[in-house]
Design a protein around this motif. Structure first.
Motif, mmCIF file in Angstrom:
data_model
loop_
_atom_site.group_PDB
_atom_site.id
_atom_site.type_symbol
_atom_site.label_atom_id
_atom_site.label_comp_id
_atom_site.label_asym_id
_atom_site.label_seq_id
_atom_site.Cartn_x
_atom_site.Cartn_y
_atom_site.Cartn_z
ATOM 1 N N ALA A 61 5.897 -43.318 123.424
ATOM 2 C CA ALA A 61 6.268 -43.339 124.765
ATOM 3 C C ALA A 61 5.110 -42.565 125.496
ATOM 4 O O ALA A 61 3.988 -42.116 125.044
ATOM 5 N N ASP A 62 4.961 -42.682 126.753
ATOM 6 C CA ASP A 62 3.668 -42.336 127.550
ATOM 7 C C ASP A 62 3.614 -41.122 127.227
ATOM 8 O O ASP A 62 2.557 -40.405 127.356
ATOM 9 N N PHE A 63 4.630 -40.299 127.262
ATOM 10 C CA PHE A 63 4.435 -38.973 127.500
ATOM 11 C C PHE A 63 4.007 -38.004 126.191
ATOM 12 O O PHE A 63 3.734 -36.889 126.158
ATOM 13 N N VAL A 64 3.897 -38.789 125.162
ATOM 14 C CA VAL A 64 3.293 -38.266 123.964
ATOM 15 C C VAL A 64 1.843 -38.952 123.454
ATOM 16 O O VAL A 64 1.250 -38.631 122.495
ATOM 17 N N LYS A 65 1.568 -40.031 124.381
ATOM 18 C CA LYS A 65 0.259 -40.686 123.881
ATOM 19 C C LYS A 65 -1.072 -39.752 123.868
ATOM 20 O O LYS A 65 -1.190 -38.993 124.849
ATOM 21 N N GLY A 66 -1.804 -40.100 123.020
ATOM 22 C CA GLY A 66 -2.723 -39.071 122.752
ATOM 23 C C GLY A 66 -2.694 -37.635 122.217
ATOM 24 O O GLY A 66 -3.513 -37.010 121.807
ATOM 25 N N ARG A 67 -1.341 -37.323 121.898
ATOM 26 C CA ARG A 67 -1.066 -35.900 121.351
ATOM 27 C C ARG A 67 -0.201 -36.256 120.049
ATOM 28 O O ARG A 67 -0.186 -35.267 119.201
ATOM 29 N N PHE A 68 0.708 -37.130 120.128
ATOM 30 C CA PHE A 68 1.390 -37.259 118.632
ATOM 31 C C PHE A 68 0.908 -38.680 117.810
ATOM 32 O O PHE A 68 0.462 -39.511 118.465
ATOM 33 N N ILE A 69 1.241 -38.325 116.672
ATOM 34 C CA ILE A 69 0.838 -39.509 115.725
ATOM 35 C C ILE A 69 1.940 -39.900 114.764
ATOM 36 O O ILE A 69 2.295 -39.069 114.081
ATOM 37 N N ILE A 70 2.188 -41.200 114.939
ATOM 38 C CA ILE A 70 3.331 -41.369 113.925
ATOM 39 C C ILE A 70 2.653 -42.075 112.617
ATOM 40 O O ILE A 70 1.713 -43.030 112.717
ATOM 41 N N SER A 71 3.196 -41.717 111.252
ATOM 42 C CA SER A 71 2.578 -42.474 110.238
ATOM 43 C C SER A 71 3.619 -42.461 109.121
ATOM 44 O O SER A 71 4.652 -42.017 109.376
ATOM 45 N N VAL A 100 13.632 -49.143 114.178
ATOM 46 C CA VAL A 100 13.217 -49.212 115.700
ATOM 47 C C VAL A 100 11.972 -49.412 115.697
ATOM 48 O O VAL A 100 10.992 -49.203 115.054
ATOM 49 N N VAL A 101 11.458 -50.346 116.853
ATOM 50 C CA VAL A 101 10.255 -50.376 116.977
ATOM 51 C C VAL A 101 9.876 -50.172 118.765
ATOM 52 O O VAL A 101 8.759 -49.972 119.021
ATOM 53 N N GLY A 102 10.866 -49.839 119.390
ATOM 54 C CA GLY A 102 10.728 -49.533 120.836
ATOM 55 C C GLY A 102 11.822 -48.813 121.413
ATOM 56 O O GLY A 102 12.741 -48.352 120.857
ATOM 57 N N GLU A 103 11.597 -48.441 122.697
ATOM 58 C CA GLU A 103 12.303 -47.515 123.341
ATOM 59 C C GLU A 103 13.903 -48.282 123.428
ATOM 60 O O GLU A 103 14.959 -47.627 123.895
ATOM 61 N N TYR A 104 13.775 -49.527 123.569
ATOM 62 C CA TYR A 104 15.208 -50.220 123.796
ATOM 63 C C TYR A 104 15.931 -50.440 122.529
ATOM 64 O O TYR A 104 17.201 -51.069 122.770
ATOM 65 N N ASP A 105 15.463 -50.229 121.454
ATOM 66 C CA ASP A 105 16.309 -50.541 120.226
ATOM 67 C C ASP A 105 17.099 -49.529 120.120
ATOM 68 O O ASP A 105 17.147 -48.262 120.583
ATOM 69 N N VAL A 106 18.496 -49.947 119.270
ATOM 70 C CA VAL A 106 19.439 -49.064 119.024
ATOM 71 C C VAL A 106 19.572 -48.928 117.712
ATOM 72 O O VAL A 106 19.963 -49.905 117.002
ATOM 73 N N PRO A 107 18.854 -47.987 116.846
ATOM 74 C CA PRO A 107 18.936 -47.715 115.546
ATOM 75 C C PRO A 107 20.187 -47.933 114.985
ATOM 76 O O PRO A 107 21.153 -47.150 115.293
ATOM 77 N N ASP A 108 20.310 -48.300 113.525
ATOM 78 C CA ASP A 108 21.497 -48.261 112.906
ATOM 79 C C ASP A 108 21.603 -47.095 111.916
ATOM 80 O O ASP A 108 22.734 -46.467 111.981
ATOM 81 N N TYR A 109 20.414 -46.149 111.816
ATOM 82 C CA TYR A 109 20.584 -44.971 111.037
ATOM 83 C C TYR A 109 19.902 -43.995 111.645
ATOM 84 O O TYR A 109 18.873 -44.082 112.395
#
Length: 120
Positions: A61-71, A100-109
């Motif tokens: 998400a734009d509001f975390v770019k450059g601050r958060f890292i997912i791994s 989930v790959v993006g903001e419009y996904d609705v995860p199952d779990y």
């Protein structure tokens, strides 16, 4: 079924860092793109970040770019969210989810969530 358990939340001062972990069990972890969402009090749940099955693709998400890292570590069935330069607007319950790959996904779990509180 996939079970997701988050950990690593807590209280941190503004400008500080936290690392969240999400341990998965059940079906093969590496089969799922994983993600993080968050929900602040009185607000809707927002997409934060996602990572592909192999870890080669990430989305933020734009509001975390450059601050958060997912791994992720597929050998440990765990996905992480490294959060840096935290501010009070990052205060929320953080949820791990799949697939989930993006903001419009609705995860199952979904996990049960972990509270992150940033004090100013």
């Amino acid at each position: 079924q996939v079970q997701l358990v988050e950990s690593g939340g807590g209280l941190v001062q503004a400008g500080g860092s936290l690392r969240l972990s999400c341990a998965a069990s059940g079906r093969t972890f590496s089969n799922y793109a994983m993600g993080w969402f968050r929900q602040a009090p009185g607000k809707e749940r927002d997409f934060v970040a996602a990572i592909s099955r192999s870890g080669g693709y990430t989305n933020y998400a734009d509001f975390v770019k450059g601050r958060f890292i997912i791994s992720r570590d597929n050998a440990k069935n765990t996905v992480y969210l490294q959060m840096n330069s935290l501010n009070s607007e990052d205060t929320a319950v953080y949820y791990c989810a799949a697939p989930v790959v993006g903001e419009y996904d609705v995860p199952d779990y979904w996990g049960q969530g972990t509270q992150v509180t940033v004090s100013s």
